[in-house]
Enzyme design. Structure first.
Site, PDB file in Angstrom:
ATOM      1  N   LYS A  57     -52.851  88.376  -5.640  1.00 48.40           N
ATOM      2  CA  LYS A  57     -52.887  88.039  -7.044  1.00 48.40           C
ATOM      3  C   LYS A  57     -52.536  86.738  -7.461  1.00 48.40           C
ATOM      4  O   LYS A  57     -51.412  86.404  -7.758  1.00 48.40           O
ATOM      5  CB  LYS A  57     -52.089  89.043  -7.791  1.00 48.40           C
ATOM      6  CG  LYS A  57     -51.463  88.805  -9.045  1.00 48.40           C
ATOM      7  CD  LYS A  57     -52.533  88.901 -10.257  1.00 48.40           C
ATOM      8  CE  LYS A  57     -52.110  88.586 -11.454  1.00 48.40           C
ATOM      9  NZ  LYS A  57     -52.170  87.046 -11.975  1.00 48.40           N
ATOM     10  N   GLU A 108     -39.517  83.730  -4.770  1.00 46.61           N
ATOM     11  CA  GLU A 108     -39.262  82.283  -5.024  1.00 46.61           C
ATOM     12  C   GLU A 108     -39.439  81.795  -6.417  1.00 46.61           C
ATOM     13  O   GLU A 108     -40.476  81.941  -7.024  1.00 46.61           O
ATOM     14  CB  GLU A 108     -40.454  81.471  -4.051  1.00 46.61           C
ATOM     15  CG  GLU A 108     -40.408  81.776  -2.759  1.00 46.61           C
ATOM     16  CD  GLU A 108     -39.347  81.064  -2.065  1.00 46.61           C
ATOM     17  OE1 GLU A 108     -38.570  80.387  -2.334  1.00 46.61           O
ATOM     18  OE2 GLU A 108     -39.204  81.337  -0.714  1.00 46.61           O
ATOM     19  N   CYS A 121     -41.595  73.788  -8.709  1.00 43.52           N
ATOM     20  CA  CYS A 121     -40.406  74.599  -8.920  1.00 43.52           C
ATOM     21  C   CYS A 121     -39.211  73.789  -8.522  1.00 43.52           C
ATOM     22  O   CYS A 121     -38.194  74.039  -9.026  1.00 43.52           O
ATOM     23  CB  CYS A 121     -40.453  75.915  -8.021  1.00 43.52           C
ATOM     24  SG  CYS A 121     -41.136  75.403  -6.468  1.00 43.52           S
ATOM     25  N   GLU A 171     -35.274  76.152 -17.428  1.00 44.27           N
ATOM     26  CA  GLU A 171     -36.602  75.597 -16.679  1.00 44.27           C
ATOM     27  C   GLU A 171     -37.617  75.018 -17.921  1.00 44.27           C
ATOM     28  O   GLU A 171     -38.229  76.089 -18.517  1.00 44.27           O
ATOM     29  CB  GLU A 171     -37.138  76.492 -15.944  1.00 44.27           C
ATOM     30  CG  GLU A 171     -38.171  75.817 -14.839  1.00 44.27           C
ATOM     31  CD  GLU A 171     -38.599  76.464 -13.835  1.00 44.27           C
ATOM     32  OE1 GLU A 171     -39.029  77.830 -13.902  1.00 44.27           O
ATOM     33  OE2 GLU A 171     -38.582  76.118 -12.596  1.00 44.27           O
TER      34      GLU A 171
HETATM   35  P1  NAP Z   1     -44.999  83.458 -14.018  1.00 44.71           P
HETATM   36  O1  NAP Z   1     -45.184  83.667 -15.445  1.00 44.71           O
HETATM   37  O2  NAP Z   1     -43.817  84.036 -13.634  1.00 44.71           O
HETATM   38  O3  NAP Z   1     -46.260  83.993 -13.180  1.00 44.71           O
HETATM   39  C1  NAP Z   1     -46.200  83.917 -12.107  1.00 44.71           C
HETATM   40  C2  NAP Z   1     -47.327  85.123 -11.571  1.00 44.71           C
HETATM   41  O4  NAP Z   1     -46.828  86.302 -11.882  1.00 44.71           O
HETATM   42  C3  NAP Z   1     -48.706  84.955 -11.914  1.00 44.71           C
HETATM   43  O5  NAP Z   1     -49.633  85.249 -11.052  1.00 44.71           O
HETATM   44  C4  NAP Z   1     -48.494  86.000 -13.179  1.00 44.71           C
HETATM   45  O6  NAP Z   1     -49.775  86.468 -13.550  1.00 44.71           O
HETATM   46  C5  NAP Z   1     -47.736  87.122 -12.423  1.00 44.71           C
HETATM   47  N1  NAP Z   1     -47.071  87.998 -13.465  1.00 44.71           N
HETATM   48  C6  NAP Z   1     -46.749  87.898 -14.780  1.00 44.71           C
HETATM   49  N2  NAP Z   1     -46.106  88.685 -15.427  1.00 44.71           N
HETATM   50  C7  NAP Z   1     -45.910  89.777 -14.325  1.00 44.71           C
HETATM   51  C8  NAP Z   1     -45.692  91.005 -14.152  1.00 44.71           C
HETATM   52  N3  NAP Z   1     -45.037  91.677 -15.189  1.00 44.71           N
HETATM   53  N4  NAP Z   1     -45.583  91.822 -12.922  1.00 44.71           N
HETATM   54  C9  NAP Z   1     -46.152  91.163 -12.023  1.00 44.71           C
HETATM   55  N5  NAP Z   1     -46.591  90.109 -11.883  1.00 44.71           N
HETATM   56  C10 NAP Z   1     -46.568  89.074 -13.090  1.00 44.71           C
HETATM   57  O7  NAP Z   1     -44.905  82.262 -13.765  1.00 44.71           O
HETATM   58  P2  NAP Z   1     -45.838  80.755 -14.263  1.00 44.71           P
HETATM   59  O8  NAP Z   1     -45.617  80.537 -15.637  1.00 44.71           O
HETATM   60  O9  NAP Z   1     -47.343  81.368 -14.007  1.00 44.71           O
HETATM   61  O10 NAP Z   1     -45.407  79.540 -13.083  1.00 44.71           O
HETATM   62  C11 NAP Z   1     -44.240  79.023 -13.575  1.00 44.71           C
HETATM   63  C12 NAP Z   1     -43.068  79.295 -12.828  1.00 44.71           C
HETATM   64  O11 NAP Z   1     -43.157  79.519 -11.537  1.00 44.71           O
HETATM   65  C13 NAP Z   1     -41.937  78.464 -12.991  1.00 44.71           C
HETATM   66  O12 NAP Z   1     -40.906  79.189 -13.498  1.00 44.71           O
HETATM   67  C14 NAP Z   1     -41.779  77.888 -11.605  1.00 44.71           C
HETATM   68  O13 NAP Z   1     -40.622  77.469 -11.428  1.00 44.71           O
HETATM   69  C15 NAP Z   1     -42.018  79.199 -10.781  1.00 44.71           C
HETATM   70  N6  NAP Z   1     -42.465  78.531  -9.470  1.00 44.71           N
HETATM   71  C16 NAP Z   1     -41.643  78.812  -8.571  1.00 44.71           C
HETATM   72  C17 NAP Z   1     -41.904  78.284  -7.215  1.00 44.71           C
HETATM   73  C18 NAP Z   1     -41.047  78.603  -5.916  1.00 44.71           C
HETATM   74  O14 NAP Z   1     -41.432  78.463  -4.891  1.00 44.71           O
HETATM   75  N7  NAP Z   1     -39.872  78.953  -6.226  1.00 44.71           N
HETATM   76  C19 NAP Z   1     -43.114  77.612  -6.990  1.00 44.71           C
HETATM   77  C20 NAP Z   1     -44.074  77.450  -7.989  1.00 44.71           C
HETATM   78  C21 NAP Z   1     -43.511  77.999  -9.413  1.00 44.71           C
HETATM   79  P3  NAP Z   1     -50.594  85.934 -14.988  1.00 44.71           P
HETATM   80  O15 NAP Z   1     -50.365  84.390 -14.689  1.00 44.71           O
HETATM   81  O16 NAP Z   1     -51.920  86.365 -14.618  1.00 44.71           O
HETATM   82  O17 NAP Z   1     -49.911  86.476 -15.978  1.00 44.71           O
END
Ligand code: NAP
Ligand code: MG
Length: 485
Positions: A182, A257, A291, A389
């Site tokens: 996904k 992560e 991240c 963040e």
């Molecule tokens: P996000 O909102 O947490 O979304 C990540 C993924 O989860 C997307 O595929 C999103 O789908 C999905 N998602 C959203 N709500 C969900 C739910 N209720 N249940 C299951 N899945 C769900 O993160 P983002 O805004 O896309 O990305 C930025 C964040 O990712 C930042 O906080 C960053 O630090 C973190 N990040 C961490 C790492 C690491 O390795 N630690 C690496 C990269 C990014 P949709 O987008 O389709 O809603």
């Protein structure tokens, strides 16, 4: 598959939910759209994945055969490198040079984990157990078996679409799992090409299943599904917590992560040219959408002014622009939503008396570009800028007097993803490595990565590890076997 092919193909994917537009963050124009597959689409995919797993069409193959297929996937990724780079750059706005550099790394995930396919072994134990009390010594042989979890959900964000996909699919395949893949709803395009190549390489139907939909619909359905044994998630801490809550129905295992607010410590004995450039790149590259980006920089007071000036200088020098624009060093934020989020943090800081050394505004052009922003006079006790963040090109620079103060401030966060120390004092470097509460600590470098080196977060930055052998073990459960001799 050209960019145009994937733009057309995604429109044809089945779904019954909302129509989701994909926006080019450089032009702000719609590239294409697709229909959310929703919970019904997830149910169908889980059924396919479960059937494939139970039929052992993939997990039942000898490791050497799985490895051959994974090498073919890697070769196909290399053959289609130009298409991947074009698609990810069009979808995220990232520099062409950056997306071109990432693709070989993605192919390497499959080669690296192909190597592990033939090395999935348990441990043998020679046991002399007392057995039932009083019955005397009984000889036993005991050993462990490593077995694939079964159906796993792989959910990841938009900041590195093809990288994030390969980082999870490769170890899941090596372990023998069936997966639901996904991507973020903003960036599913390169996953379509990857999905096609995975099947072309010989992975049987039902083993890898692409899910296209929103997180709160499709992602949530994966996290709650009773037939999904494990979810491996990369994304925000907030959504990570939702996934943990959703997983309780069948107590599925969860690997996380998550986000970070990573500290960078610059001591007065550091090689300042390297430290300034490294720390600036560590937050401004990819518009801060990494991240592990170092969004809090702590500088020893004697060199504070020099470092602030240096980092602001790099910020002013860096040109942000579209994938193929001349001299560009970073792209835009991913979406209008992220743009307003990042600007919202900056505006709040300004109202709270934060000093904007440079940046703090949207670029006067089309696209979701924020000028790299350097802030000082940030209050660690109260500022959301300092605590949360932002995931944008925004850094707070704070002075410190001594090592104890620097470490205390670095650790004063709910996150624990990464930390960096810039110092030429070897003793100090190794001393503070032990004191920093972070899953990755880098000495005199930032943003480093290798397929073989484990990566995971402390505190609210994660559960478990990706990459390396730990990343393989994340997709394997362990069975203990006893035999009385
Ligand atoms: P996000 O909102 O947490 O979304 C990540 C993924 O989860 C997307 O595929 C999103 O789908 C999905 N998602 C959203 N709500 C969900 C739910 N209720 N249940 C299951 N899945 C769900 O993160 P983002 O805004 O896309 O990305 C930025 C964040 O990712 C930042 O906080 C960053 O630090 C973190 N990040 C961490 C790492 C690491 O390795 N630690 C690496 C990269 C990014 P949709 O987008 O389709 O809603
Ligand atoms: Mg999203």
């Amino acid at each position: 598959m050209t960019l145009q092919d994937v733009l057309d193909d995604i429109r044809k994917r089945p779904g019954t939910g909302d129509v989701i537009p994909i926006i080019d963050p450089v032009t702000e124009e719609q590239l294409t759209e697709f229909t959310d597959c929703g919970a019904a689409g997830v149910d169908e995919a889980v059924a396919r994945a479960k059937a494939a797993f139970e039929a052992e069409v993939w997990s039942g193959l000898p490791g050497a055969e799985r490895a051959k297929v994974m090498w073919r996937i890697a070769d196909l990724i290399d053959e289609h490198a130009a298409e991947f780079a074009e698609i990810d750059s069009a979808n995220t706005g990232m520099m062409k040079m950056q997306s071109e550099l990432v693709v070989p790394t993605c192919a390497e995930f499959f080669r690296y984990y192909a190597g592990w396919c033939t090395k999935i072994n348990g441990t043998a134990y020679d046991v002399r157990s007392t057995g039932i009390a009083g019955a005397g010594y009984v000889d036993h042989h005991a050993y462990t078996l490593k077995e694939p979890y079964g159906v796993v959900g792989l959910i990841f964000p938009w900041n590195g679409p093809i990288f994030n996909a390969c980082a999870k699919i490769a170890p899941a395949l090596a372990a023998g799992c069936s997966s639901l893949v996904k991507p973020a709803e903003e960036t599913p395009l390169s996953a379509l090409l990857l999905d096609r190549l995975i099947h072309e390489a010989g992975v049987p139907d039902g083993v890898v299943n692409l899910i296209t939909g929103y997180g709160h619909t499709a992602g949530a359905a994966i996290s709650a599904h009773p037939d999904v044994e494990k979810v491996a998630f990369t994304g925000s801490t907030e959504v990570g917590k939702m996934i943990v809550q959703a997983s309780t129905g069948n107590l599925k295992k969860v690997m996380l992560e998550l986000g970070g607010k990573s500290p960078v410590l610059i001591f007065d004995d550091a090689d300042l040219d390297k430290a300034i450039f490294g720390a600036a790149m560590g937050i401004f590259v990819h518009s801060g959408q990494g991240c592990v980006c170092g969004s809090r920089i702590f500088v020893q007071r004697g060199v504070y002014d020099q470092v602030v000036e240096g980092i602001a200088g790099v910020a002013n020098f860096m040109k942000y622009g579209g994938p193929t624009e001349e001299g560009v060093m970073s792209g835009p934020l991913i979406s209008a939503k992220q743009l307003s989020r990042v600007l919202g943090y900056i505006d709040e800081g300004k109202r709270d008396g934060v000093e904007v050394v440079t940046g703090g505004f949207r670029l006067d052009r089309k696209g979701y570009f924020v000028h790299p922003t350097v802030l000082t006079n940030v209050d660690p006790a109260t500022s959301r800028l300092y605590k949360e963040e932002i995931f944008g090109p925004v850094v707070s620079i704070i002075p410190f007097d001594d090592e104890d103060e620097a470490v205390a401030m670095a650790n004063d966060t709910t996150y624990g993803l990464a930390a960096t120390a810039w110092t030429t004092n070897v003793t100090r470097a190794h001393r503070i490595v032990k004191r920093l509460q972070a899953g990755s600590v880098q000495i005199n470098c930032q943003l480093v990565f290798d397929h073989d080196v484990p990566f995971g977060g402390y505190k609210q930055s994660g559960w478990g590890h990706e990459f390396g052998k730990d990343g393989l073990d994340a997709y394997l459960k362990q069975k203990t076997v006893w035999a009385q001799l």
